[in-house]
Design a protein around this motif. Structure first.
Motif, PDB file in Angstrom:
ATOM      1  N   THR A  28     -26.602 -10.550  -2.991  1.00  9.80           N
ATOM      2  CA  THR A  28     -25.662 -10.262  -1.902  1.00  9.80           C
ATOM      3  C   THR A  28     -24.259 -10.803  -2.182  1.00  9.80           C
ATOM      4  O   THR A  28     -23.350 -10.579  -1.385  1.00  9.80           O
TER       5      THR A  28
ATOM      6  N   ASP B 297     -22.647  -1.375   2.387  1.00 11.47           N
ATOM      7  CA  ASP B 297     -21.300  -0.970   1.970  1.00 11.47           C
ATOM      8  C   ASP B 297     -20.922   0.319   2.704  1.00 11.47           C
ATOM      9  O   ASP B 297     -21.014   1.415   2.159  1.00 11.47           O
TER      10      ASP B 297
ATOM     11  N   SER C 291     -20.704 -10.897  -3.092  1.00 11.22           N
ATOM     12  CA  SER C 291     -19.788  -9.759  -3.136  1.00 11.22           C
ATOM     13  C   SER C 291     -18.350 -10.227  -2.977  1.00 11.22           C
ATOM     14  O   SER C 291     -18.068 -11.208  -2.272  1.00 11.22           O
TER      15      SER C 291
ATOM     16  N   ASN D   7     -17.968  -0.455  -3.068  1.00 14.79           N
ATOM     17  CA  ASN D   7     -18.692  -0.894  -4.268  1.00 14.79           C
ATOM     18  C   ASN D   7     -18.590  -2.403  -4.439  1.00 14.79           C
ATOM     19  O   ASN D   7     -18.362  -2.913  -5.544  1.00 14.79           O
ATOM     20  N   ASN D   8     -18.753  -3.120  -3.316  1.00 19.60           N
ATOM     21  CA  ASN D   8     -18.713  -4.594  -3.307  1.00 19.60           C
ATOM     22  C   ASN D   8     -17.399  -5.163  -3.842  1.00 19.60           C
ATOM     23  O   ASN D   8     -17.365  -6.281  -4.378  1.00 19.60           O
TER      24      ASN D   8
ATOM     25  N   SER E 140     -20.275  -7.180   5.646  1.00 22.93           N
ATOM     26  CA  SER E 140     -21.038  -8.409   5.457  1.00 22.93           C
ATOM     27  C   SER E 140     -22.086  -8.587   6.554  1.00 22.93           C
ATOM     28  O   SER E 140     -23.207  -9.032   6.283  1.00 22.93           O
TER      29      SER E 140
ATOM     30  N   THR F  19     -16.225  -8.716  -1.328  1.00 22.79           N
ATOM     31  CA  THR F  19     -15.792  -8.362   0.021  1.00 22.79           C
ATOM     32  C   THR F  19     -16.311  -9.320   1.087  1.00 22.79           C
ATOM     33  O   THR F  19     -15.981  -9.147   2.265  1.00 22.79           O
ATOM     34  N   ASP F  20     -17.087 -10.303   0.703  1.00 26.96           N
ATOM     35  CA  ASP F  20     -17.584 -11.285   1.673  1.00 26.96           C
ATOM     36  C   ASP F  20     -16.401 -11.974   2.360  1.00 26.96           C
ATOM     37  O   ASP F  20     -15.430 -12.353   1.682  1.00 26.96           O
TER      38      ASP F  20
END
Length: 362
Positions: A229, A170, A231, A175-176, A165, A233-234
């Motif tokens: 942006t 990545d 995602s 892959n987010n 982030s 994974t944020d």
């Protein structure tokens, strides 16, 4: 239907998560999320989209770790899941071949017959790959003490969420969040919750405060960094997902009609995903249908999306119940159990044979 030993909060979260996933897909297909006019309605839709991200894939992965960390490895789980996916994939194909053969291509037929190879359902494909690593992950989790688990979870959060982030890249190919790596990372975090429980200080007010702050910060960052942006994974999306799972685990439900209805809908959440994201249904029905709502006022658009998602869940739950009855009738459920037994028996026999052989040498 047994509810005394089942955490109904998990089923409730599954229902809410799948409803928001369907709503997010409606927004995406409708096109309003990418409107060049950034007015109040635009930001409301993106706020709902952000909440959908908070309660979608990551919640399911966390729950998988929570539920399976202390369960024995059973091959029939993945066999039954594969049968379920193949059943719906082929059934939809046959319906289109019967009623709309002109839209079916050779690629559609191949995709329906081999859904995992074509990655029609990325979550199923990623889960299938993760499933065979679960016994090894469970061994690691079982033998690590609390300090070791704390260090592992901190490393996961920093390397898989915080650093990507911050750098906007990545770096470990997650892959987010749409990958087996992210599901494995979330599996470990979910297993941590099962192993050590929910902190005593965590309550409804804490959960609400953390969730609202996390969603607000995510929306603000989204405004400045751009919608591309967003995602899984944020860090704030991850924090929101963890909060939702922890709160769901704390929910208490009395046994009754409502709890049975929640179990009925929650157990079919995967079916909702499989049916409404089937390529033939998505490309030929839902995109055209959802895009027609773009002319509605935003408030009615949101109401329509919520209504459609509820109808989807109820209808798919009924279809899933019929599918279960059919599988039971033709003994496919027994086939999955038999294949599981065969695999376990052969493995155990081979292991015992080696042990006997080793003993005789000594």
């Amino acid at each position: 239907m047994e509810t005394k030993t089942r955490n109904i909060g998990i089923d409730f979260l599954r229902i809410i998560s799948m409803m928001l996933i369907v709503i997010a897909h409606i927004f995406k297909a409708g096109g309003l999320l990418y409107s060049p006019i950034h007015n109040g309605s635009y930001y409301v839709l993106w706020t709902i989209e952000t909440i959908a991200y908070c309660s979608s894939v990551t919640c399911y992965a966390l729950l998988t770790g929570y539920l399976l960390v202390d369960k024995p490895f059973k091959l029939r789980r993945i066999i039954s899941l594969w049968m379920q996916v193949l059943f719906y994939s082929v059934s939809v194909l046959l319906l289109f071949l019967l009623f709309a053969p002109e839209v079916v291509t050779a690629n559609d037929i191949y995709s329906a017959l081999f859904p995992m190879v074509k990655s029609n359902y990325w979550y199923y494909t990623a889960y299938f790959c993760l499933f065979f690593f679960i016994p090894f992950l469970n061994v690691i989790i079982k033998h690590l003490d609390r300090r070791g688990m704390n260090m592992l979870c901190i490393y996961i959060i920093i390397s898989c969420s915080v650093i990507p982030s911050l750098v906007g890249y990545d770096i470990i190919c997650e892959n987010n969040g749409y990958s087996v790596l992210w599901l494995a990372a979330m599996y470990i975090l979910g297993a941590y919750l099962k192993k050590y429980g929910i902190p005593k200080w965590f309550c409804t007010w804490n959960a609400a405060l953390i969730f609202i702050l996390s969603v607000t910060i995510s929306c603000v960052l989204l405004h400045y960094r751009g919608v591309d942006t967003l995602s899984l994974t944020d860090p704030f999306i991850l924090l929101s997902s963890i909060v939702l799972v922890m709160r769901a685990l704390q929910l208490k439900w009395k046994e009754g009609i409502m709890s049975k209805f929640i179990i009925f809908l929650g157990s079919a959440s995967f079916t909702v995903y499989i049916i409404h994201t089937h390529p033939l249904i998505w490309n030929n029905i839902l995109i055209n249908w959802f895009s027609s709502f773009i002319w509605l006022p935003t408030a009615w658009y949101i109401v329509a999306a919520i209504g459609i998602s509820i109808v989807f869940i109820v209808v798919c739950s009924l279809i899933e119940e019929l599918r279960k009855m059919l599988f039971h009738l033709v003994k496919l459920d027994r086939l999955a159990k038999w294949l599981d037994w065969l695999f376990t028996f052969r493995f155990a026999t081979r292991k015992n044979t080696k042990n006997i052989g080793g003993s005789s040498i000594k």
